[in-house]
Design an enzyme around this catalytic site. Structure first.
Site, mmCIF file in Angstrom:
data_model
loop_
_atom_site.group_PDB
_atom_site.id
_atom_site.type_symbol
_atom_site.label_atom_id
_atom_site.label_comp_id
_atom_site.label_asym_id
_atom_site.label_seq_id
_atom_site.Cartn_x
_atom_site.Cartn_y
_atom_site.Cartn_z
ATOM 1 N N GLY A 130 -3.080 3.195 4.716
ATOM 2 C CA GLY A 130 -3.288 2.884 3.308
ATOM 3 C C GLY A 130 -2.287 1.844 2.848
ATOM 4 O O GLY A 130 -1.199 1.708 3.418
ATOM 5 N N CYS A 131 -2.651 1.096 1.819
ATOM 6 C CA CYS A 131 -1.833 -0.042 1.393
ATOM 7 C C CYS A 131 -0.493 0.407 0.831
ATOM 8 O O CYS A 131 0.546 -0.164 1.157
ATOM 9 C CB CYS A 131 -2.594 -0.907 0.403
#
Lengths: 347, 347, 347, 347
Positions: free
Chosen positions: A152-153
């Protein structure tokens, strides 16, 4: 030329992959797959005219023979329904969702619950084989991986920024606060209140305070390198920009350290990581716009003696497609940086 | 009608005052003073046509007879050179800079040093008489004040958000982290890199990490209400919006508390403060845009048990001109809310 | 206090009405109606807390007894299905859509076809009674109107800017080009590609070139005041801002005129129109942000002798809710400006 | 590798050149020159770290031996003072200002007067040798040029869009209206009101209506290809984005034509121009963001029979540094597209 299939080609992850792969010297796009199929990608996204004019086909129509790698830039719970077709043929898959970021079903269920999704995994037997797609740490595992769960970012930003301090046991357990700011593109291409221009312009707001789903993978990875079971308070915020993530992290140092010493430790830690830069100065998302870089500034506040670590990435690059191609490079035997030495767009 | 003089009329503080006072039922503008004088204010700012068409005169030309109150919406070190003229005649002054936010010369010098300014104060003898312009806490002192030092925009946000926890001894000393986000208008009207559109669009960055000048007044005020000498780590960030401040604050609770209990304590604490609202939900700067409100969300994170307090204001209103008029209302005997019950501009 | 019902309360038109009416000295909200009913409006839009906390009820539940006026801030084809209930009881209705902007079925069908909608009108017999809601021109008719069709946002800008030149026969038929720029809020609150932040930020684009539906009402109204049957080429553009419309209009003058003469003609023409301002200077949407004003700059280009007229409004105010309340003021016997003398939000 | 000197390295033109040349396979930067010298360029612009870390030297220190080409990304009247040093040594110069966009002193004086500058040219004898840097039209002259005057950003957009219609005599003289929209970066890096974030956000405004200095070069070039002496009314507007120009142009066709026929004529006209694309669809600046492309949509409005031509560029690329490198490629014998086949940044 190695051949890549992009499943979920019409989202921001997909068009990011098209952008990068179209410039990659060793990789080419073999096919585009998405639910909104039936048109050429450049009819849906005119900026791609002359860059990629392939048709988007449906999952039913997709051809997977002669594919060297598959990117699933799909939402949660889409990849897990298709992946067997690929793993059965030995085609490595890089999945952008949370479907394969965990090795244990229990972690997946926690993640899914945080996102208020169905918590049943379609392919639980594949979970133990999934590798967390953090090339700075797991490149050996990625090299041989059948399934890579692209981080995930927010997660990749926090993990890269905190890992050296945690692995070197510099920061006190149970004292870490993470304050995140993300651009709007993190909410994806599908229109909703989260990416509505009128609701987002001139607006900064908190959301999922303490309950963001990326926390599961952050704690999961960090705790692999720590004897203590860390729990982190993470508060994400959306700011009115399109691209970019900046996370400011705070905590208590375990021993007395100076900023210079911390900088040295971090610099050494990432000396073989071409996309991680350690900085002594203020951090701006503009400096990583359009690149696969992560800039980290670790510091000790002189007045309070507290840890302050700040990190910035482009959420669509190091936080998504760029990191995915970095993983693909490792799997396919290219230099890690191939096709990814991009200049920031400035101003 | 009471008569107000605005010194520093051509900055954002000044035009904010003109905006508010032009709608105020008991206050009118007697004169506008600024260094860039010689034109009508509505020639400099065409949006003011028909709202205020007064000429801007120079400090030398300013008339102070028959003035009931003076606003110094001037930069640091301007007000302290002019204030004697007003205090000698018994005209109350509300100063927007740091010149009169402190009662001790030592605090001023610390503040000035943080801003890399000359640390010599022109009117040190007036400092003990200055009242910190926080109406939620010092309305009795403000009522009788000759000089009010209007708080800094970040400072008022943090003070309002932390005071209940600190005064009630709920939050552990030495554990407070403040993470601030401000819109660009905080950098004022004079063009520079900090408010350059090309350098600010699509950019979130940290600055003055741990050294922001507002920390001096924050710790100063908080420590008046605490037996412990708190030192706070505050990291400000600029986000690409024009108006709005959002600060997220973190710390360790001293005793076990639930979010509901904290909400109740905060609600009670501010029950007589018409511009402070306590919320159980995520906080957005859009909800206070164009208003004098401060929305505070105090919470205990369930997973970690940590304190999380978030607060939002419009930096040009509660963070500047709106709060200044609130102070003026108190001094002049109006209802605190007169002219300030404004609706948010939405969307 | 007169009582207003707002049908379509949860869109930008509806919350704009709530904002204005909450500050209106003679008008109050009797009820809120919308398809997404069941909650308090301030739960849907937290910025309205303390300003309006009424519940949103369904069309089936709506109470229309004791209502003095109804606003239909509804999309096309919604108002025409409900209006009979109101007109039968003699309650005047102000409709925000194209449903009642035309007196002839033919014009409506043309409008509907331009928007690719069903062209059948549910209440064709009411069309001849509808009054076009342009207070600057039709206040006498509006005073007695049962149904007011509130103009389109681009339409009212072009009509106000062109009417004096056309009525005074100053501009040559068949030479008028209109180039419009609108902020994103014109696309409404429902999420879609047109108001997607990632697709709209840093983007200016044309759309519906020559075929925008507002052209029908523009030509319709202009041709009422012209002996020639004017056809206009209008090209709209979306620019990355939330509020604001600016239209630049071009054409050939019929006789030799100077800018000063044109300014004089326009000033005289609008001398009784409190919301129209004629300017000699460059036009900025920022100068009308949050107000009901329309600023018009008519000019003759010295080099080419051509007409150049520029006009700006806030699309959510003079282009929507503000103009609607202006119409309501006229119908209900208030001063036209009641509740509408608002300052621009600046900066 | 050919060696380039960049004079004016610290403005947007300069850092645009650094960006492009750092990726150019045949060109490298030999030196950086600017008035704000003394630091490394990557200290001034941290996003350039690792991309270009050269020092910025003063004009007095600059080394011009072994230079193959010099870019003057300098403001008006700077290049004309330095150029002799280069032309005397036979080093070709590409100047970004208006200094060498004209062959006649009279045209320069008109241009300079429009910008309210001193109208005296320092090197009038060099003007006849200057070539207008429009590679789509003057590549033969550019090949042999000593001095190339790189076009203005608005000018190149209008010229590319209008040339086919004018050269083929399709559009009536004296009927052309140009309506331009530019992003804020067109105002350059030096802070001022024109690029102030608070004054530019949420604001669209007209400026220099009918008097923009680029008109001189537009008419100058267009009239070379027309028997009629065209005068154009051009109204520029600033919209709240950083990069991008979109110009909408209007006029009367000389003969009856369909959109399909016009599209065919334009497509043929630009068949050898790799950076010009002819489109049948709506035009968006987002589609050219970060590229050297110009997208043109020529059309005939069905209702009015009028010409409508729309064109978009990235003002910092085809409107500045990208076009300059295209000119340099021609001069130095590279393929025109070398180093310039860039993907749009999207979203």
């Amino acid at each position: 030329m190695k051949k890549a299939l992009i499943v979920g080609a019409t989202g921001f992850g997909g068009i990011g992959l098209i952008d990068i792969i179209s410039r990659h010297p060793g990789l080419e796009i073999a096919g585009l797959v998405a639910l909104d199929h039936g048109k050429k990608i450049s009819d849906l996204y005119p900026h791609l005219k002359g860059i990629c004019d392939l048709p988007v086909c449906s999952p039913d129509e997709m051809q997977i023979d002669n594919i060297d790698i598959a990117f699933f830039s799909t939402p949660d719970r889409a990849g897990m329904q298709l992946i067997k077709k690929f793993t059965d043929k030995g085609i490595p898959v890089i999945d952008f969702s949370g479907d394969f970021r965990f090795n244990s079903l229990k972690d997946y269920e926690l993640y899914a619950a945080n996102k208020s999704m169905d918590i049943n995994h379609y392919e639980p037997s594949l979970l133990p084989e999934a590798v967390y797609g953090l090339p700075e740490k797991f490149s050996e595992e990625i090299k041989k991986a059948k399934i890579v769960g692209n981080p995930g970012c927010f997660a990749i930003t926090m993990i890269l920024a905190l890992l050296p301090a945690i692995e070197k046991n510099l920061i006190a357990s149970e004292t870490i606060f993470c304050d995140g700011k993300t651009g709007v593109s993190g909410a994806g291409v599908n229109p909703g209140r989260a990416n509505s221009y009128p609701l987002r312009y001139e607006n900064t707001n908190t959301y999922r305070e303490g309950t963001h789903q990326h926390l599961v993978e952050v704690e999961n990875i960090l705790n692999r390198f720590s004897s203590e079971n860390k729990k982190i308070l993470f508060v994400p915020q959306i700011v009115p920009m399109n691209r970019g993530i900046l996370v400011s992290m705070y905590g208590d140092p375990k021993e007395k350290l100076t900023t210079d010493e911390i900088i040295e430790i971090y610099t050494l830690y990432y000396k073989n990581s071409p996309f991680v830069a350690i900085s002594k100065n203020s951090i701006s998302t503009a400096d990583v716009r359009g690149t696969n870089r992560c800039i980290i500034r670790p510091a000790i506040d002189k007045r309070t003696g507290k840890f302050f670590i700040c990190a910035a990435i482009d959420n669509l690059m190091k936080g998504q497609s760029g990191n995915a191609v970095q993983n693909a490079n490792i799997i396919l035997g290219f230099e890690e940086t191939t096709g990814l030495m991009l200049n920031p767009m400035f101003p």
